[in-house]
Structures are given as structure tokens and as C-alpha cells.
Scaffold this motif. Structure first.
Motif, PDB file in Angstrom:
ATOM      1  N   SER A 181       0.821  -1.205   0.000  1.00 20.24           N
ATOM      2  CA  SER A 181       0.000   0.000   0.000  1.00 20.24           C
ATOM      3  C   SER A 181       0.860   1.262   0.000  1.00 20.24           C
ATOM      4  O   SER A 181       1.877   1.347   0.694  1.00 20.24           O
ATOM      5  N   GLY A 182       0.440   2.238  -0.775  1.00 18.86           N
ATOM      6  CA  GLY A 182       1.141   3.512  -0.785  1.00 18.86           C
ATOM      7  C   GLY A 182       0.760   4.399   0.381  1.00 18.86           C
ATOM      8  O   GLY A 182       1.305   5.502   0.527  1.00 18.86           O
ATOM      9  N   GLY A 183      -0.181   3.928   1.225  1.00 21.37           N
ATOM     10  CA  GLY A 183      -0.629   4.736   2.348  1.00 21.37           C
ATOM     11  C   GLY A 183       0.114   4.462   3.635  1.00 21.37           C
ATOM     12  O   GLY A 183      -0.268   4.956   4.693  1.00 21.37           O
ATOM     13  N   ARG A 184       1.187   3.691   3.578  1.00 24.18           N
ATOM     14  CA  ARG A 184       1.976   3.404   4.783  1.00 24.18           C
ATOM     15  C   ARG A 184       2.706   4.653   5.285  1.00 24.18           C
ATOM     16  O   ARG A 184       2.883   5.620   4.540  1.00 24.18           O
ATOM     17  N   ASP A 185       3.160   4.593   6.522  1.00 22.70           N
ATOM     18  CA  ASP A 185       3.843   5.732   7.138  1.00 22.70           C
ATOM     19  C   ASP A 185       5.077   6.116   6.319  1.00 22.70           C
ATOM     20  O   ASP A 185       5.966   5.300   6.083  1.00 22.70           O
ATOM     21  N   ALA A 186       5.100   7.362   5.872  1.00 19.20           N
ATOM     22  CA  ALA A 186       6.248   7.900   5.131  1.00 19.20           C
ATOM     23  C   ALA A 186       6.583   9.273   5.695  1.00 19.20           C
ATOM     24  O   ALA A 186       6.771  10.239   4.950  1.00 19.20           O
ATOM     25  N   SER A 187       6.667   9.349   7.021  1.00 17.79           N
ATOM     26  CA  SER A 187       6.906  10.638   7.689  1.00 17.79           C
ATOM     27  C   SER A 187       8.220  11.270   7.264  1.00 17.79           C
ATOM     28  O   SER A 187       8.350  12.497   7.197  1.00 17.79           O
ATOM     29  N   ASN A 188       9.216  10.433   6.996  1.00 17.21           N
ATOM     30  CA  ASN A 188      10.534  10.917   6.575  1.00 17.21           C
ATOM     31  C   ASN A 188      10.901  10.212   5.269  1.00 17.21           C
ATOM     32  O   ASN A 188      10.923   8.985   5.211  1.00 17.21           O
ATOM     33  N   PHE A 191      12.643   6.460  -0.794  1.00 13.12           N
ATOM     34  CA  PHE A 191      12.936   5.657   0.399  1.00 13.12           C
ATOM     35  C   PHE A 191      12.082   6.219   1.534  1.00 13.12           C
ATOM     36  O   PHE A 191      12.314   7.356   1.983  1.00 13.12           O
ATOM     37  N   ASN A 192      11.091   5.466   1.958  1.00 14.23           N
ATOM     38  CA  ASN A 192      10.104   5.949   2.921  1.00 14.23           C
ATOM     39  C   ASN A 192      10.375   5.367   4.313  1.00 14.23           C
ATOM     40  O   ASN A 192      10.313   4.147   4.506  1.00 14.23           O
ATOM     41  N   PHE A 193      10.662   6.261   5.261  1.00 14.79           N
ATOM     42  CA  PHE A 193      10.928   5.866   6.644  1.00 14.79           C
ATOM     43  C   PHE A 193       9.746   6.294   7.517  1.00 14.79           C
ATOM     44  O   PHE A 193       9.172   7.375   7.308  1.00 14.79           O
ATOM     45  N   ASN A 194       9.407   5.489   8.503  1.00 12.23           N
ATOM     46  CA  ASN A 194       8.328   5.888   9.403  1.00 12.23           C
ATOM     47  C   ASN A 194       8.812   6.957  10.371  1.00 12.23           C
ATOM     48  O   ASN A 194       9.964   7.410  10.304  1.00 12.23           O
ATOM     49  N   TYR A 221      11.974   6.096  12.406  1.00 15.90           N
ATOM     50  CA  TYR A 221      13.069   5.534  11.596  1.00 15.90           C
ATOM     51  C   TYR A 221      13.316   4.046  11.857  1.00 15.90           C
ATOM     52  O   TYR A 221      14.411   3.553  11.626  1.00 15.90           O
ATOM     53  N   THR A 222      12.306   3.340  12.313  1.00 14.89           N
ATOM     54  CA  THR A 222      12.483   1.916  12.600  1.00 14.89           C
ATOM     55  C   THR A 222      12.064   1.027  11.427  1.00 14.89           C
ATOM     56  O   THR A 222      12.374  -0.164  11.420  1.00 14.89           O
ATOM     57  N   GLU A 223      11.333   1.587  10.455  1.00 15.22           N
ATOM     58  CA  GLU A 223      10.887   0.809   9.299  1.00 15.22           C
ATOM     59  C   GLU A 223      11.138   1.582   8.011  1.00 15.22           C
ATOM     60  O   GLU A 223      11.196   2.810   8.008  1.00 15.22           O
ATOM     61  N   PHE A 264       7.776  -4.296   0.050  1.00 12.38           N
ATOM     62  CA  PHE A 264       7.262  -4.596   1.371  1.00 12.38           C
ATOM     63  C   PHE A 264       7.935  -3.650   2.380  1.00 12.38           C
ATOM     64  O   PHE A 264       8.882  -2.933   2.041  1.00 12.38           O
ATOM     65  N   SER A 265       7.479  -3.693   3.626  1.00 11.35           N
ATOM     66  CA  SER A 265       8.105  -2.912   4.691  1.00 11.35           C
ATOM     67  C   SER A 265       9.094  -3.787   5.459  1.00 11.35           C
ATOM     68  O   SER A 265       8.828  -4.970   5.690  1.00 11.35           O
TER      69      SER A 265
END
Length: 301
Positions: A92-99, A118-121, A124-126, A137-138
Motif C-alpha cells: 500500500s502507498g498509504g503506509r507511514d512515510a513521515s521521513n 525511500f520511505n521511513f516511518n 526511523y524503525t521501518e 514490502f516494509s
């Protein structure tokens, strides 16, 4: 029956071997892999060898870094390790991408600019990677603190940053005529101007054969901005205002020093090597124009 017991030195050697093996497993655990080798990550050294620019997006601000910092970025990605097993198989493109880190590279077929994100939550753990075709995948990150330090170090030294632009909002804000004062104001409010500049006023030129727009900006003390960011705004405006032919920018510093910049439709078409007006036809086209303008203006440096 007599059983020979191990000698003292034999026990010591065995113990040392066990310790060495244990340290090896801790420092290079078999359940960790380089990001480049993770399943579902469509990324290789070939991609990294073609990087032209990269950006960090965090807290609604985007900081872009030029060619001189590309080796540092490439090394970061090459050495980034994740858990071998994915957190989930969601794409899903709606996952956490805060950073986020946006990587711009020359495509393999026609050298056109392409993106990998490169999408980090938030902590920064995922991480999950999106190549604009099929998101990965994550995965859990092995060393989140190192990733956070990489972000903090580069964001703190960025010469300038701009607000993140929404292609959907740009699409809905496009207008046919530069004489539409409120429409122009709405578009300018969406533009990603450097944080050291602020809106002052606008001037429209629509008499006789004129189809121009002047944007007057105020600069902060020790104003720092990149001409490429202004050029990218100019390109966007030529695409989103159908009859715009000339775009002027006037920047006034606190001391009263004035800087004037001027762009016209011929300049935009020559920069892009195509008709800039053709990019105002869809959300996807606008995103493609943003990517292309970043690529073209970065090559001017």
C-alpha cells in the motif's frame, strides 16, 4: 572405563572459539541483509551509479542536495541494513512515510529522469521503497539511530528548504488566463518557495500583447536560496497558467538590495527540450514536469 577430561588450555581454546563465533553473530547476524539485497526491493548498484540529485522530505519541508553530496547518499544506501524478513507484505502507498528520501537518477533507456523514494516511518524503525511502479514490502531497520543521525546531519546543514508541493492541489488550481488575479494568487500560494523568502505582492501585465506575471518577494536577513528552485517554480507556472509568456521575480533584502530574475516561455521550452504547456494536462503530467525540471535545473549547476 577411564574418561580423559579436557585440559585447562583445551577448555580455554574452546571458550574463546565460542566467544568469537558469538561476537560474529552479533555484529553480522544472519537475519540481517543490506537493503539492496532484500526481497521485493527493486534497486541495484546500477541505479545508484546513475544518481544525479537527491532530496530529504520531513515535517512538510523538502531539502534538495546537489551532485557534490551524491557519494555520501550512495554510501548511506549501500550500507543500510534491514531485517531479512519483511514486517508485512502490504504494498500500500498509504503506509507511514513521515521521513522520505527522493532519489533522482537517469533512466536506463532514454536517460530521462526517474525517481525512487525511500520511505521511513516517524521513528526511523521501518522502511519501504517506491520506484513509482511497484512499492516494496516494509522492513525493520537494523540501526534506526544511524538513519536518524543521517537525516539530522544533512537537514541541519541544508542551505535552504522549501515546502512540499501537492500535485493534486496544483492540478485543481491551474487557470487559463494570467489576468485572473485570485487564481494567480492561489497558484503562487502553492509554490515551493525557499523558506528564506516570503510573499510580498504580485503585478500582472495583460495590456496589449503582454501576458506576464511579476512576483515580488521579501528576503530574510542573510537570505540563502538556490536559483534552481526559482527556475522550477517558473516552469510550473508556465504549465499551469495557459497563456503565461513572461515570468519576473523581484527579491528585496532587508537592506533594500534588489535582485531581479526573468524567464520566458522560450527559455522554458529550451530548458526542457519540449513544450512546457503540454505538461498541464493531468496530475501525472505535472509530477513528470516536477521531476524533469529538477533534473534539468540541477544539470545547469
Amino acid at each position: 572405563m577411564f574418561v580423559k577430561l579436557p585440559t585447562f588450555w583445551g577448555l580455554m581454546v574452546t571458550t574463546l572459539v565460542i566467544i568469537v563465533i558469538g561476537i560474529g553473530l552479533i555484529t553480522n547476524p544472519i537475519n540481517h541483509v543490506d537493503l539492496l539485497n532484500a526481497d521485493s526491493i527493486y534497486l541495484s548498484e546500477d541505479h545508484l551509479s546513475r544518481v544525479t540529485a537527491w532530496s530529504m522530505i520531513s515535517e512538510g519541508q523538502k531539502s534538495t542536495f546537489g551532485a557534490s553530496s551524491v557519494p555520501d547518499f550512495v554510501e548511506f544506501i549501500e550500507t543500510l541494513q534491514v531485517h531479512k524478513s519483511e514486517v508485512s507484505k502490504s504494498r500500500s502507498g498509504g503506509r507511514d512515510a513521515s521521513n522520505r528520501i527522493q532519489m533522482v537518477f537517469n533512466g536506463f533507456y532514454d536517460e530521462s529522469p526517474m525517481n525512487i523514494y525511500f520511505n521511513f516511518n516517524s521513528d526511523y524503525t521501518e522502511i519501504w521503497v517506491d520506484n513509482d511502479i511497484k512499492p516494496s514490502f516494509s522492513y525493520k531497520i537494523t540501526n534506526p539511530s544511524a538513519v536518524k543521525s543521517f537525516f539530522d546531519n544533512h537537514l541541519s546543514t541544508a542551505a535552504y528548504s522549501v515546502k512540499v508541493v501537492s500535485t493534486n492541489e496544483l492540478w485543481h488550481a491551474r487557470i487559463p488566463y494570467v489576468g485572473d488575479n485570485s487564481g494567480v494568487s492561489q497558484l503562487l500560494n502553492l509554490m515551493p518557495i525557499p523558506s528564506s523568502l516570503s510573499h510580498s505582492s504580485i503585478q500582472l501585465y495583460t495590456k496589449e500583447d503582454e501576458r506576464g506575471l511579476e512576483w515580488l518577494l521579501d528576503g530574510a536577513q542573510n537570505t540563502s536560496y538556490d536559483d534552481a528552485e526559482i527556475q522550477q517554480i517558473a516552469v510550473l507556472l508556465f504549465a499551469l497558467i495557459e497563456n503565461l509568456e513572461d515570468f519576473y521575480v523581484t527579491i528585496t533584502s532587508p537592506s533594500g538590495e534588489i535582485t531581479k530574475l526573468q524567464y520566458d516561455i522560450t527559455w522554458a521550452n529550451q530548458l526542457l527540450e519540449t513544450d512546457v504547456k503540454s505538461y498541464g494536462q493531468s496530475v501525472e503530467k505535472i509530477q513528470a514536469l516536477i521531476n524533469l525540471s529538477v533534473h534539468k535545473t540541477s544539470n545547469l549547476k
